[in-house]
Every structure is written in structure tokens, then in C-alpha cells.
Design a protein around this motif. Sequence first.
Motif, PDB file in Angstrom:
ATOM      1  N   LYS A 268      19.960 -33.766  10.534  1.00 18.91           N
ATOM      2  CA  LYS A 268      20.114 -32.337  10.800  1.00 18.91           C
ATOM      3  C   LYS A 268      21.324 -32.067  11.709  1.00 18.91           C
ATOM      4  O   LYS A 268      21.878 -30.974  11.729  1.00 18.91           O
ATOM      5  CB  LYS A 268      18.836 -31.787  11.424  1.00 18.91           C
TER       6      LYS A 268
ATOM      7  N   LEU B 121      24.332 -30.307  10.403  1.00 15.86           N
ATOM      8  CA  LEU B 121      24.237 -28.919   9.928  1.00 15.86           C
ATOM      9  C   LEU B 121      25.479 -28.078  10.245  1.00 15.86           C
ATOM     10  O   LEU B 121      26.025 -27.415   9.365  1.00 15.86           O
ATOM     11  CB  LEU B 121      22.969 -28.264  10.503  1.00 15.86           C
ATOM     12  N   LEU B 122      25.926 -28.073  11.509  1.00 19.30           N
ATOM     13  CA  LEU B 122      27.088 -27.247  11.848  1.00 19.30           C
ATOM     14  C   LEU B 122      28.338 -27.682  11.068  1.00 19.30           C
ATOM     15  O   LEU B 122      29.022 -26.847  10.475  1.00 19.30           O
ATOM     16  CB  LEU B 122      27.336 -27.219  13.358  1.00 19.30           C
TER      17      LEU B 122
ATOM     18  N   GLY C 173      29.901 -24.075  16.628  1.00 17.21           N
ATOM     19  CA  GLY C 173      29.902 -22.943  15.717  1.00 17.21           C
ATOM     20  C   GLY C 173      30.357 -21.646  16.361  1.00 17.21           C
ATOM     21  O   GLY C 173      30.249 -20.575  15.769  1.00 17.21           O
ATOM     22  N   GLY C 174      30.863 -21.743  17.599  1.00 15.70           N
ATOM     23  CA  GLY C 174      31.309 -20.531  18.265  1.00 15.70           C
ATOM     24  C   GLY C 174      30.207 -19.897  19.082  1.00 15.70           C
ATOM     25  O   GLY C 174      29.607 -18.911  18.665  1.00 15.70           O
ATOM     26  N   ALA C 175      29.908 -20.459  20.235  1.00 12.21           N
ATOM     27  CA  ALA C 175      28.910 -19.884  21.146  1.00 12.21           C
ATOM     28  C   ALA C 175      29.174 -20.428  22.542  1.00 12.21           C
ATOM     29  O   ALA C 175      29.120 -21.636  22.761  1.00 12.21           O
ATOM     30  CB  ALA C 175      27.495 -20.233  20.714  1.00 12.21           C
TER      31      ALA C 175
ATOM     32  N   ARG D  37      19.947 -23.973  17.061  1.00  6.74           N
ATOM     33  CA  ARG D  37      20.548 -22.901  17.852  1.00  6.74           C
ATOM     34  C   ARG D  37      20.817 -23.451  19.242  1.00  6.74           C
ATOM     35  O   ARG D  37      20.056 -24.291  19.729  1.00  6.74           O
ATOM     36  CB  ARG D  37      19.586 -21.718  17.966  1.00  6.74           C
TER      37      ARG D  37
ATOM     38  N   GLU E  73      22.214 -31.382  17.822  1.00  7.67           N
ATOM     39  CA  GLU E  73      21.093 -31.804  16.971  1.00  7.67           C
ATOM     40  C   GLU E  73      20.906 -30.872  15.777  1.00  7.67           C
ATOM     41  O   GLU E  73      19.937 -30.988  15.042  1.00  7.67           O
ATOM     42  CB  GLU E  73      19.801 -31.877  17.804  1.00  7.67           C
TER      43      GLU E  73
ATOM     44  N   GLU F  90      18.563 -19.749  10.563  1.00  6.61           N
ATOM     45  CA  GLU F  90      18.462 -19.425  11.987  1.00  6.61           C
ATOM     46  C   GLU F  90      19.666 -19.962  12.765  1.00  6.61           C
ATOM     47  O   GLU F  90      20.067 -19.381  13.765  1.00  6.61           O
ATOM     48  CB  GLU F  90      17.130 -19.895  12.586  1.00  6.61           C
ATOM     49  N   VAL F  91      20.236 -21.043  12.277  1.00  8.45           N
ATOM     50  CA  VAL F  91      21.431 -21.580  12.945  1.00  8.45           C
ATOM     51  C   VAL F  91      22.668 -20.759  12.577  1.00  8.45           C
ATOM     52  O   VAL F  91      23.460 -20.380  13.438  1.00  8.45           O
ATOM     53  CB  VAL F  91      21.609 -23.076  12.579  1.00  8.45           C
TER      54      VAL F  91
ATOM     55  N   THR G  21      22.958 -17.742  11.788  1.00  3.87           N
ATOM     56  CA  THR G  21      23.007 -16.408  12.389  1.00  3.87           C
ATOM     57  C   THR G  21      23.233 -16.456  13.895  1.00  3.87           C
ATOM     58  O   THR G  21      23.506 -15.436  14.513  1.00  3.87           O
ATOM     59  CB  THR G  21      21.690 -15.642  12.114  1.00  3.87           C
ATOM     60  N   PHE G  22      23.104 -17.625  14.493  1.00  3.34           N
ATOM     61  CA  PHE G  22      23.270 -17.746  15.949  1.00  3.34           C
ATOM     62  C   PHE G  22      24.738 -17.865  16.334  1.00  3.34           C
ATOM     63  O   PHE G  22      25.158 -17.363  17.373  1.00  3.34           O
ATOM     64  CB  PHE G  22      22.508 -18.984  16.436  1.00  3.34           C
ATOM     65  N   TYR G  23      25.510 -18.550  15.503  1.00  2.67           N
ATOM     66  CA  TYR G  23      26.897 -18.864  15.850  1.00  2.67           C
ATOM     67  C   TYR G  23      27.857 -17.866  15.208  1.00  2.67           C
ATOM     68  O   TYR G  23      27.732 -17.556  14.034  1.00  2.67           O
ATOM     69  CB  TYR G  23      27.231 -20.289  15.393  1.00  2.67           C
ATOM     70  N   THR G  24      28.822 -17.398  16.011  1.00  3.70           N
ATOM     71  CA  THR G  24      29.674 -16.303  15.520  1.00  3.70           C
ATOM     72  C   THR G  24      30.665 -16.728  14.443  1.00  3.70           C
ATOM     73  O   THR G  24      31.196 -15.880  13.733  1.00  3.70           O
ATOM     74  CB  THR G  24      30.480 -15.682  16.676  1.00  3.70           C
ATOM     75  N   MET G  25      30.915 -18.021  14.321  1.00  7.00           N
ATOM     76  CA  MET G  25      31.957 -18.415  13.370  1.00  7.00           C
ATOM     77  C   MET G  25      31.503 -18.420  11.922  1.00  7.00           C
ATOM     78  O   MET G  25      32.322 -18.531  11.019  1.00  7.00           O
ATOM     79  CB  MET G  25      32.488 -19.793  13.736  1.00  7.00           C
ATOM     80  N   TYR G  26      30.206 -18.358  11.709  1.00  8.25           N
ATOM     81  CA  TYR G  26      29.724 -18.349  10.326  1.00  8.25           C
ATOM     82  C   TYR G  26      29.626 -16.906   9.851  1.00  8.25           C
ATOM     83  O   TYR G  26      28.950 -16.090  10.471  1.00  8.25           O
ATOM     84  CB  TYR G  26      28.379 -19.068  10.225  1.00  8.25           C
TER      85      TYR G  26
ATOM     86  N   PRO H 265      32.205 -30.435  15.493  1.00  9.39           N
ATOM     87  CA  PRO H 265      32.623 -29.049  15.702  1.00  9.39           C
ATOM     88  C   PRO H 265      31.435 -28.157  16.028  1.00  9.39           C
ATOM     89  O   PRO H 265      30.372 -28.280  15.418  1.00  9.39           O
ATOM     90  CB  PRO H 265      33.222 -28.663  14.340  1.00  9.39           C
TER      91      PRO H 265
END
Lengths: 167, 446
Positions: A33, A36-37, B166-168, B185, B182, A71-72, A74-79, B164
Motif C-alpha cells: 500500500k 499508493l501515492l 502528494g502535496g500536504a 492520509r 504507508e 480517501e487518500v 482526496t486528502f492530497y492537493t496534487m491529485y 513522492p
Amino acid sequence: MSKTVENKTVVFTPERVAKAQEIIARYPADRQKSALLPLLHLLQEQEGWTSPEGMDYVARLLDIQPIEVYEVATFYTMYHIDPVGQHVIEYCRTGPCCLMGGEDVLAHLKHRLGIDTGQTTVDGRFTLKEVECLAACGMGPVFQIREKYYMNLTNERVDEIIDELSK
Amino acid sequence: MATKILTEHINVPGIETFDVYRKQGGYTAVEKALKTMTPDEIVEEVKKAGVRGRGGAGFPMGMKWSFLAKPEGVPRYLVCNADESEPGTFKDHYLMKNLPHLLIEGMIVSSFALGANKSFIYVRGELMYVIRILEKAIAEAEAKGFLGKNILGTGYDLELVVQPGGGAYICGEETALLESLEGKRGNPRNKPPFPAVKGLYQCPTVVNNVESIATTSWIVNNGGDAYAAIGIGRSTGTKLISASGHINKPGVYEIELGVPVEDFIYADEWCGGIRTGHKFKALVAGGSSVPILPANLALTLANGEKRLMSYESLSDGGFATGTMLGSGGFIVFDETSCIVRNTWNFSRFYHHESCGQCSPCREGTGWMEKVLHRIEYGHGHQQDIDLLVDVAKKIEGNTICPLGDAAAWPVASAIRHFRDEFQWHIDNPSEATQPGAVYRGEMALV
């Protein structure tokens, strides 16, 4: 979830499948997992945005539930969870950039593109997003398009960049 | 000429390549550490050096390392925090872009010292081009036998992974970073357990900032005592300061800790003075989260002595008349800057970046942003200033991670030192909302 433009199945290109497997192999067994990012970045690179179908595909690749991907994402602004234009301009709106005239340049950029933050131009070429600090404060105002940073922006420089990308 | 530990060779053409970096004495620390030192000896040197965490918290790095649990049969991890997102701070960006091998060498030495065989560099996703630079450098180091299996024939294995984000902004907090690594969020974890006991994948983990890790090669080569001899008091060594705002020469500068703030702002070697024709109004010395200081308090301590660029001197006077060195994000404001507008801007940042896990931060940051917005746009109420102070107080110390404090301090300090400016906005809404309007009342400009 975000709106869907068309229902299509998302599959990575063979090169991206290989890259995805290489990324997954970086992590200990049962910890896939962690990929994922990086995989969402790969998805967005291919599709332009993190489409629901693409996120489902990533969930299958990692053998996790789709909700874990949503859920991931939507949390991070780059997606970009909504469809975007060809060029996404991510404009830094934070303190140091504003001290260097960032607000005026942003106003000019909006005027030039004829759109507000979060919108896409009618021709589908540009989407404007305002983001928080891009870690280039000494070179502000700054925006980012994909992997490229554009720094020390002025109204004239903004026009040049938009002209260049409009060709 | 001041000592340069990190940036001595930064202007050498091609320094981002393995061969040029090697020619400048690069990777000698890996040879020395792996071939002639034990992991404990390296930890000892780092402790002697007294280097303090360069990400902002300033916690002694050697001590953090010595907390690492070492249960049998469980892997340990080193994670480099390269999620630099604090407004005003861009030194790690600069360091990684120009000197990728310096970070990689530090990662090898530090991983060896900590007994880690797999280490991660978590980079904010915005810096994708820097990630490509790091990946290329890692491939070079691997090809030369400095990474991978059996490094330099010493039997030590290390795999280095660039991750990388994700921008946070919150992913700069170490436990949020681990959650993100991991694949989740970036919600900070409750502590304890600390990462040194249960970190990445519930295994013992050390999380260090880019700049902190980059110093370890020099410490291995020159010894902890030599490092501790640089700087002043408990602020040992050098520090990268990223300077922005209304100065003549914005940029990243490596200074020996202990330089007077005044010299740093006015000397040609560094910021080159306040933007020509303007006066110095205020300073944020260590990234947007630290308390803002008016010019007179930025330059001198309450007792009249010169304030220095060091952990102790910047925090002298506590929050009444002092601030913090933090991450070294040095933002200078001249008299054209509106403190209310800037405070609102910072507040918007923290509201946007709050992970939403703790109610005081989730609700409080939004509340402060709204109140500041209405003051800035001419709709402030007389009780708003006290309301802001009250909300800030209720966030501070009541969240599981320091983002709450980081959101509260800029607001509380701006009101502490510039209360009349907030009052002016409330009393004169039509004047204050004119484009470019700035309070010109009783102000100690320098």
C-alpha cells in the motif's frame, strides 16, 4: 465522488505497468500500500487526472479496497479528482510570494485566461489552481505546470508563458 | 570567510554528478564510516557535534538517534523528511536540487550508524523534478558500489528509496509523514509510542530533516568536536537560512550560527539590506509558524544587546519579545507590508493544511481565518481582536501535533506586537480597504 466524463476502463501502458511493478517491489512484503501515492502520480501522468476508473484500477493493482484509494486521493492537493485542462497552472498564493507582488500577478493571470481559480478555459487548454507554498519563496511569485517551476513572475512573463503554451 | 559545511562546493560545475562530487572529496565519509568506524562511534560523534534538528524543532539529533529501539529480528528504518512546505522555507529544495549526492552520502552514513538496510527520502510531490535528480544520483552511486548490496565490500547493504508525497504540509510532521509513506492520509499519530520505538510499519524509525542528514558526512570526516567548535553555545555548526521578502538579495545562505541578525540582513554577503528606498518593519525568522517580531525586537534583545542568529538568541525573551530559529525561513517585511493581510494569508494556509483530525485545529484555524478576513476586508468588530487571541489560546497545546501551535503563534504574535494595526483596520474600514493601504501610525521602522 467526482464527476465522470466518460465511462472507460483505465489500464496502464506496458511501460507504466513495468514501472508500477518496480515501485511496488520497493516495499516490504504485505506493505504494498506504500506504493499508493507514487501510483496515483503515475495514473495522473497518464490520464491527466485521477479518474474514478483509474483509482479503481490502482486499487486492484495494490489489492486494496477502492475506498482506501479515494480517501487518500482526496486528502492530497496534487491529485486532480475532477477533470482538468491540458495545462494545470498551480499558482502559489502564500505569504512570501504575495510580498513579492503575487496577488497582482495572479489577478493578471486570471484576466488573461478569463477564468477564476478552479476553472478551466473554454478551449480546455488551461486549468488554474491556487496552491499553498511551493518552497521557492525567494524566487516568488511562482507557479508550477507539471514538473516545471516558473519563478520571479511578472505580468509580462506570464503573458510570454501563456503565449508559448497556447501555440 | 565563514566556514561552509554543506555548500562549499555548490558552485562547482557538474557537482550534481557522482564524478565531480567525488573529485571534490565526496563519499570519503562513506569509506571512513563503513571501513573504520562502528555504528556506535558514529552516533557518538553526532552527539558530540551537538547538531540540532534542522527541520524546525531543534531537537538534538544524536539524542534522537540514541533513542532508537534495537529489538532483535526487526528491521530499523531511516526516513529523510524532505517534505519542506513551511512558507518562507526553501533550503532543502535548494540543497537537493544542487547537491543530491551530499544528501545521499549523508543517508548512507546515517543508515549505517542506525543499522538500517532500507531507507526512504520522502520528498514533497511538487518537487518532482528534484525527485528525478535524486533518483539519477542514487543510480550513479549504486553503479559505483556506494549503494546496494555489500557496499565497498564491507558487507553492509543499503537500499535507498525516493518517495513522492502528494502535496500536504502536514506530511512534514514526522508521524504524518510515516502515515503517508504507508499509503494513507497524512494524519499525525498520537505519541507515544514515538517513531524511535514504533515508526514506519511499526518498526523502530528515525526521521530526520534533509539538512540534518546532510551534515553527517562532514561530522564523520572531521569529528564531532570540530563541528561543535563552529557556531555559538548550544547552537553548534552552520545553518542554511532561506531568505525571502523585501530584501535586495533573496536566496539561501549558509551561515555559522551566531551571526548578528542585523549583519545577516544588511551585509552584502547575505541579504544585502532592505529593498532599496524602504524601511525594515517586521521579521519572521524561522518559517511562517514562528512568532513575528517588529524590526526593533528583531535586531536587539529586550536588554538592548544585538540579537544573534542562534536558537537561544532568537528565542530570548520567550514569546513576549522573542521568536524562534525554526526551519530558518527568514521572511523580511518592509513598511509597505500590511501585517493584518499577511496574518490572514498565513491563517488561510494553516486552515487549508489542517488535517482535520483534532477539533481545536480543524475548527479554530477556519475561525481565525474568517475573523481575519473580515477585519482585512473592512467588516471587523471591536471584539474581534480579543476573540482572535482567545481562539489562538484555545488551539495552542490542545492538538496531537504542532500544527495547531503553528497556526496559533503567527496570529497571537501579530496581535501582540501590531495590535494598533488591527485596531486601525477596525476603526477605519473604508481607508484600510483601499488598494495597497497600510497602517502608518506609531511604528518602529528601522
